[in-house]
Design an enzyme around this catalytic site. Structure first.
Site, PDB file in Angstrom:
ATOM      1  N   SER A 129      41.514  34.627  38.689  1.00  0.00           N
ATOM      2  CA  SER A 129      41.535  35.867  37.904  1.00  0.00           C
ATOM      3  C   SER A 129      42.506  36.838  38.541  1.00  0.00           C
ATOM      4  O   SER A 129      42.658  36.865  39.774  1.00  0.00           O
ATOM      5  CB  SER A 129      40.140  36.498  37.863  1.00  0.00           C
ATOM      6  OG  SER A 129      40.181  37.777  37.235  1.00  0.00           O
ATOM      7  N   TYR A 142      32.916  39.650  42.131  1.00  0.00           N
ATOM      8  CA  TYR A 142      33.746  38.773  41.292  1.00  0.00           C
ATOM      9  C   TYR A 142      35.161  38.694  41.863  1.00  0.00           C
ATOM     10  O   TYR A 142      35.733  37.604  42.000  1.00  0.00           O
ATOM     11  CB  TYR A 142      33.779  39.306  39.860  1.00  0.00           C
ATOM     12  CG  TYR A 142      34.556  38.441  38.900  1.00  0.00           C
ATOM     13  CD1 TYR A 142      34.024  37.235  38.436  1.00  0.00           C
ATOM     14  CD2 TYR A 142      35.821  38.829  38.448  1.00  0.00           C
ATOM     15  CE1 TYR A 142      34.749  36.432  37.554  1.00  0.00           C
ATOM     16  CE2 TYR A 142      36.538  38.033  37.566  1.00  0.00           C
ATOM     17  CZ  TYR A 142      35.996  36.844  37.123  1.00  0.00           C
ATOM     18  OH  TYR A 142      36.708  36.048  36.253  1.00  0.00           O
TER      19      TYR A 142
END
Length: 267
Positions: A129, A142
C-alpha cells in the site's frame, strides 16, 4: 505455455479484478478465499486458503501444483484494514493485523518458493500500500504492516534472485473496493482523547475509498509486471498526489512533511 498464477484474496476487490483480468489474458488462474464455495461469480478456479493457517496454505499450493505441474506467479493480495488511535487500539487486534498483512504473505511465499526454485523461474508480487511508505494517523498499524512487507520484499528478492525468481511489491493507493467493510475499526470511545478527530478521519478514509480508482487499473499494472523480464522491486499505483507524497517524504525535512500530513488530516 500459459503461465499458472495464484492470486490470494480473489473473492472481491483488487484480487478479484486482477484474477479476472489475467483469466481474460489466457493465464491459468487460481484465486483463493477462505470459503471458495461462496464465490460463484468468477470465471477462474477457486481454492480454499486461509493466510492465518499454514496447513491451509500448503494444501492450496499443492493443489495447484498437482493440477498444473507448475506455478509461475504468486500474487500475494490477501490483506485486512485496521483503523484507530494507537492508544485506543487493542494490542491483540494489532497482532491479528500483522498476522494477516505480514506473516500471512510470508507463509504463502514459503509455500511456493520450493516449486519456483525447482523450475528455476517465478515471480512473487506482494500487494502492499502507498500507506506503507508513511505513518498515517489513525492508520498507523496498517501503515506499519504494509511497510514491513515492503522491506521483506526487498530482502527476499536479494535472496532468491540468483535462483531465477523475482520478488516485487505493488503499492496501490485508494481504489474503489469494499475494503472499508472488512476493516477492524477501533470504536470511537466516548472518553477517548481522540474522539472527535478520529471520528472525522474515519469518514474521510471511507470517502477516499469510495472516490478511488477502478481496480482494473491495478489489474493492468500487475499484467504488465508479469510480462516484464527484469521488473523493478517497487511499483506504486495510484493518483498523482498519492505517488507524489512519497517523493515529498524523501526530499522534505521530517517536520515539514509531518505538518503537511497533519494539515491534510486536520490535526
Amino acid at each position: 505455455m500459459s503461465k499458472v498464477v495464484l492470486v490470494t484474496g480473489a473473492s472481491s476487490g483488487i484480487g478479484k479484478a486482477i484474477a479476472s483480468f489475467l483469466h481474460q489474458k489466457n493465464y491459468i488462474v487460481y484465486g483463493t478465499s477462505r470459503n471458495p464455495q461462496h464465490v460463484t461469480d468468477v470465471p477462474f478456479k477457486m481454492v480454499a486458503l486461509d493466510v492465518l493457517n499454514t496447513v491451509s496454505i500448503k494444501k492450496a499450493v499443492e493443489e495447484v501444483i498437482t493440477s498444473e505441474g507448475r506455478l509461475d506467479v504468486l500474487i500475494n493480495n490477501a490483506g485486512k484494514g485496521i483503523t484507530g488511535p494507537i492508544e485506543d487500539t487493542p494490542t491483540e487486534e494489532m497482532k491479528s493485523n500483522f498476522d494477516t498483512n505480514f506473516f500471512g504473505p510470508i507463509e504463502v511465499m514459503k509455500a511456493v518458493l520450493p516449486q519456483m526454485r525447482k523450475q528455476k523461474s517465478g515471480k512473487i508480487i506482494n500487494v502492499t500500500s502507498i500507506a506503507g511508505y508513511m505513518g498515517l494517523p489513525f492508520r498507523g498499524v496498517y501503515s506499519a504492516s504494509k511497510g514491513a512487507l515492503e522491506l521483506i520484499t526487498e530482502a527476499t528478492n536479494m535472496e532468491v534472485k540468483k535462483l531465477g525468481i523475482d520478488v516485487v511489491s505493488v503499492a496501490p493507493g485508494d481504489f474503489a473496493t469494499n475494503i472499508a467493510s472488512g476493516r477492524y475499526h477501533t470504536p470511537v470511545f466516548e472518553e477517548s482523547a481522540y474522539k472527535e478527530k478520529y471520528a472525522e478521519n474515519l469518514a474521510l478514509m471511507d470517502n477516499h475509498v469510495d472516490a478511488g480508482m477502478d481496480p482494473k487499473v491495478m489489474a493492468k499494472a500487475i499484467y504488465k509486471i508479469i510480462k516484464t523480464k527484469n521488473p523493478k522491486i517497487h511499483y506504486k499505483i495510484g493518483g498523482f498526489m498519492e505517488k507524489f507524497s512519497i517523493v515529498l517524504k524523501r526530499i522534505l525535512p521530517d517536520t515539514w512533511y509531518e505538518k503537511l500530513l497533519m494539515n491534510h488530516y486536520k490535526l
